[in-house]
Design a protein around this motif. Structure first.
Motif, PDB file in Angstrom:
ATOM      1  N   THR A 127      43.707  56.468  70.296  1.00  0.00           N
ATOM      2  CA  THR A 127      43.545  55.767  69.015  1.00  0.00           C
ATOM      3  C   THR A 127      42.269  54.937  68.882  1.00  0.00           C
ATOM      4  N   VAL A 128      41.602  55.132  67.742  1.00  0.00           N
ATOM      5  CA  VAL A 128      40.403  54.349  67.394  1.00  0.00           C
ATOM      6  C   VAL A 128      40.745  53.612  66.097  1.00  0.00           C
ATOM      7  N   THR A 129      40.652  52.285  66.102  1.00  0.00           N
ATOM      8  CA  THR A 129      41.047  51.520  64.909  1.00  0.00           C
ATOM      9  C   THR A 129      39.826  50.988  64.154  1.00  0.00           C
ATOM     10  N   VAL A 130      39.894  51.102  62.827  1.00  0.00           N
ATOM     11  CA  VAL A 130      38.782  50.667  61.965  1.00  0.00           C
ATOM     12  C   VAL A 130      39.343  49.747  60.877  1.00  0.00           C
ATOM     13  N   PHE A 131      38.755  48.575  60.756  1.00  0.00           N
ATOM     14  CA  PHE A 131      39.197  47.621  59.721  1.00  0.00           C
ATOM     15  C   PHE A 131      38.232  47.700  58.549  1.00  0.00           C
ATOM     16  N   VAL A 132      38.762  47.876  57.345  1.00  0.00           N
ATOM     17  CA  VAL A 132      37.901  47.938  56.149  1.00  0.00           C
ATOM     18  C   VAL A 132      37.944  46.574  55.459  1.00  0.00           C
ATOM     19  N   LEU A 133      36.771  45.994  55.347  1.00  0.00           N
ATOM     20  CA  LEU A 133      36.632  44.646  54.816  1.00  0.00           C
ATOM     21  C   LEU A 133      36.155  44.699  53.359  1.00  0.00           C
ATOM     22  N   PRO A 134      36.839  44.026  52.441  1.00  0.00           N
ATOM     23  CA  PRO A 134      36.329  43.991  51.065  1.00  0.00           C
ATOM     24  C   PRO A 134      35.176  42.990  50.982  1.00  0.00           C
ATOM     25  N   PRO A 135      34.244  43.146  50.032  1.00  0.00           N
ATOM     26  CA  PRO A 135      33.108  42.213  49.949  1.00  0.00           C
ATOM     27  C   PRO A 135      33.543  40.775  49.680  1.00  0.00           C
ATOM     28  N   SER A 136      34.611  40.590  48.896  1.00  0.00           N
ATOM     29  CA  SER A 136      35.111  39.241  48.613  1.00  0.00           C
ATOM     30  C   SER A 136      36.532  39.369  48.076  1.00  0.00           C
ATOM     31  N   LEU A 137      37.238  38.258  48.004  1.00  0.00           N
ATOM     32  CA  LEU A 137      38.602  38.302  47.455  1.00  0.00           C
ATOM     33  C   LEU A 137      38.584  38.590  45.954  1.00  0.00           C
ATOM     34  N   GLU A 138      37.521  38.149  45.276  1.00  0.00           N
ATOM     35  CA  GLU A 138      37.401  38.431  43.823  1.00  0.00           C
ATOM     36  C   GLU A 138      37.279  39.943  43.606  1.00  0.00           C
ATOM     37  N   THR A 139      36.435  40.558  44.425  1.00  0.00           N
ATOM     38  CA  THR A 139      36.250  42.019  44.308  1.00  0.00           C
ATOM     39  C   THR A 139      37.558  42.733  44.638  1.00  0.00           C
ATOM     40  N   LEU A 140      38.249  42.220  45.642  1.00  0.00           N
ATOM     41  CA  LEU A 140      39.515  42.839  46.044  1.00  0.00           C
ATOM     42  C   LEU A 140      40.511  42.778  44.876  1.00  0.00           C
ATOM     43  N   LYS A 141      40.574  41.628  44.224  1.00  0.00           N
ATOM     44  CA  LYS A 141      41.484  41.452  43.084  1.00  0.00           C
ATOM     45  C   LYS A 141      41.124  42.454  41.979  1.00  0.00           C
ATOM     46  N   ALA A 142      39.828  42.565  41.691  1.00  0.00           N
ATOM     47  CA  ALA A 142      39.386  43.486  40.639  1.00  0.00           C
ATOM     48  C   ALA A 142      39.745  44.930  40.988  1.00  0.00           C
ATOM     49  N   ARG A 143      39.613  45.278  42.263  1.00  0.00           N
ATOM     50  CA  ARG A 143      39.929  46.664  42.678  1.00  0.00           C
ATOM     51  C   ARG A 143      41.431  46.939  42.594  1.00  0.00           C
ATOM     52  N   ILE A 144      42.218  45.952  42.979  1.00  0.00           N
ATOM     53  CA  ILE A 144      43.678  46.136  42.910  1.00  0.00           C
ATOM     54  C   ILE A 144      44.096  46.309  41.446  1.00  0.00           C
ATOM     55  N   GLU A 145      43.525  45.479  40.576  1.00  0.00           N
ATOM     56  CA  GLU A 145      43.874  45.560  39.151  1.00  0.00           C
ATOM     57  C   GLU A 145      43.339  46.846  38.520  1.00  0.00           C
ATOM     58  N   GLY A 146      42.171  47.258  38.962  1.00  0.00           N
ATOM     59  CA  GLY A 146      41.546  48.461  38.404  1.00  0.00           C
ATOM     60  C   GLY A 146      42.270  49.733  38.800  1.00  0.00           C
ATOM     61  N   ARG A 147      42.897  49.698  39.974  1.00  0.00           N
ATOM     62  CA  ARG A 147      43.551  50.900  40.496  1.00  0.00           C
ATOM     63  C   ARG A 147      44.829  51.218  39.737  1.00  0.00           C
ATOM     64  N   SER A 148      45.571  50.197  39.374  1.00  0.00           N
ATOM     65  CA  SER A 148      46.837  50.433  38.687  1.00  0.00           C
ATOM     66  C   SER A 148      46.955  49.484  37.497  1.00  0.00           C
ATOM     67  N   LYS A 149      46.798  50.045  36.310  1.00  0.00           N
ATOM     68  CA  LYS A 149      46.786  49.235  35.083  1.00  0.00           C
ATOM     69  C   LYS A 149      48.116  48.508  34.863  1.00  0.00           C
ATOM     70  N   SER A 150      49.189  49.107  35.391  1.00  0.00           N
ATOM     71  CA  SER A 150      50.504  48.537  35.093  1.00  0.00           C
ATOM     72  C   SER A 150      50.943  47.476  36.110  1.00  0.00           C
ATOM     73  N   ILE A 151      50.089  47.168  37.079  1.00  0.00           N
ATOM     74  CA  ILE A 151      50.490  46.212  38.119  1.00  0.00           C
ATOM     75  C   ILE A 151      50.655  44.810  37.504  1.00  0.00           C
ATOM     76  N   ASP A 152      51.764  44.119  37.882  1.00  0.00           N
ATOM     77  CA  ASP A 152      51.940  42.792  37.269  1.00  0.00           C
ATOM     78  C   ASP A 152      51.253  41.704  38.101  1.00  0.00           C
ATOM     79  N   LYS A 153      51.069  40.552  37.441  1.00  0.00           N
ATOM     80  CA  LYS A 153      50.299  39.455  38.035  1.00  0.00           C
ATOM     81  C   LYS A 153      50.893  38.999  39.364  1.00  0.00           C
ATOM     82  N   GLU A 154      52.219  39.008  39.410  1.00  0.00           N
ATOM     83  CA  GLU A 154      52.887  38.532  40.622  1.00  0.00           C
ATOM     84  C   GLU A 154      52.585  39.432  41.815  1.00  0.00           C
ATOM     85  N   GLU A 155      52.581  40.745  41.564  1.00  0.00           N
ATOM     86  CA  GLU A 155      52.284  41.674  42.658  1.00  0.00           C
ATOM     87  C   GLU A 155      50.836  41.532  43.116  1.00  0.00           C
TER      88      GLU A 155
END
Ligand code: ADP
Length: 199
Positions: A127-155
Motif C-alpha cells: 500500500t502507498v497512501t496519498v493525501f489530497v489537500l484542498p487549497p483552502s477551506l473556502e475552496t473546499l466549501k465551494a467544491r462541495i457545494e458545486g458538486r451537488s446542488k441539492s446538498i443542504d447547509k447542515e451537511e
C-alpha cells in the motif's frame, strides 16, 4: 530461492485519501484515463448504502446496495474495511483487491482516512497512501457545494467540520498532493504511481 524468484510479484494498492471535496475521485478518475496508467491500474469500487447521485452509475462509481445486503456481506467477511459516514455505510469488497494484487496487478482507491490506515495495516508492503489537500477551506466549501446542488447547509457544515480535523492527519501519509490546479495535481499523482509500479 528459485521458487521465490519465480513467484509473481504482488501488485500495489494506491490509496487516495483526504477530506470530502478535496478532489480524490476527480483525480483518480482522470488518472486512470491516462494512456500510460490505464494499462497498469484499475480503480477499485466500494460498496455503499447511500443513494446514487445523478451522474453516478452502479458498478462503475460504486456498488449500490441495501443496508441488509451490506450487513450480510459484512457477516460473510466479504468486506475488507468499512465505515459509516453521515448515516450511510461504505465498504471495500475483499475479493476485488485480493484477486488483483495476487496476480501482480495494481489497484487505486478513494478512501477516507480510516480506510487508508486499515489498508496500510493489512497490506503494508503493497500500500502507498496519498493525501489530497484542498487549497483552502473556502475552496473546499465551494467544491462541495458545486458538486451537488441539492446538498443542504447542515451537511456542508458537517463535511467542513470533519475536514478541519482530517487535515491534521496529512503527515501520516506517504505522499501529500495539493489539489489547486488539477493538471498539476494529476501530474504529481501520476509520477507517484509510476515510481512505485516501476520498482
Ligand atoms: P472527493 O472525491 O475528494 O470528495 P471530488 O473529486 O468529488 O472530491 O471533487 C469535489 C468537486 O470539486 C467536484 O465537483 C470536482 O469537479 C471539483 N474539483 C476537484 N478538483 C478540482 C480542482 N483542482 N479545481 C477545481 N475543481 C475541482
Amino acid at each position: 530461492m528459485e521458487t521465490a524468484k519465480r513467484q509473481k510479484k504482488q501488485g500495489k494498492i494506491f490509496v487516495i485519501s483526504g477530506p470530502s471535496g478535496s478532489g480524490k475521485t476527480t483525480l483518480l478518475n482522470k488518472l486512470i484515463q491516462d494512456r500510460e496508467i490505464n494499462k497498469l491500474l484499475i480503480k477499485s469500487r466500494s460498496l455503499t448504502t447511500r443513494p446514487r447521485r445523478w451522474q453516478e452509475r452502479d458498478g462503475q462509481d460504486y456498488f449500490f446496495v441495501s443496508r441488509d445486503e451490506f450487513r450480510r456481506l459484512l457477516k460473510a467477511k466479504k468486506i475488507l474495511e468499512w465505515t459509516r459516514y453521515l448515516g450511510y455505510y461504505y465498504g471495500t469488497p475483499r475479493e476485488l483487491v485480493e484477486a488483483r494484487i495476487i496476480k501482480g496487478g495494481h489497484i487505486g482507491f478513494c478512501l477516507d482516512l480510516k480506510g487508508a490506515a486499515i489498508l496500510k495495516k493489512i497490506y503494508p508492503k503493497n500500500t502507498v497512501t496519498v493525501f489530497v489537500l484542498p487549497p483552502s477551506l473556502e475552496t473546499l466549501k465551494a467544491r462541495i457545494e458545486g458538486r451537488s446542488k441539492s446538498i443542504d447547509k447542515e451537511e456542508v457544515a458537517q463535511r467542513l467540520a470533519l475536514a478541519r480535523r482530517e487535515l491534521s492527519a496529512a503527515s501520516d501519509f506517504d505522499y501529500c498532493i495539493l489539489n489547486n490546479n488539477l493538471q498539476v495535481a494529476l501530474k504529481e499523482l501520476k509520477e507517484i504511481v509510476l515510481t512505485h509500479v516501476g520498482s
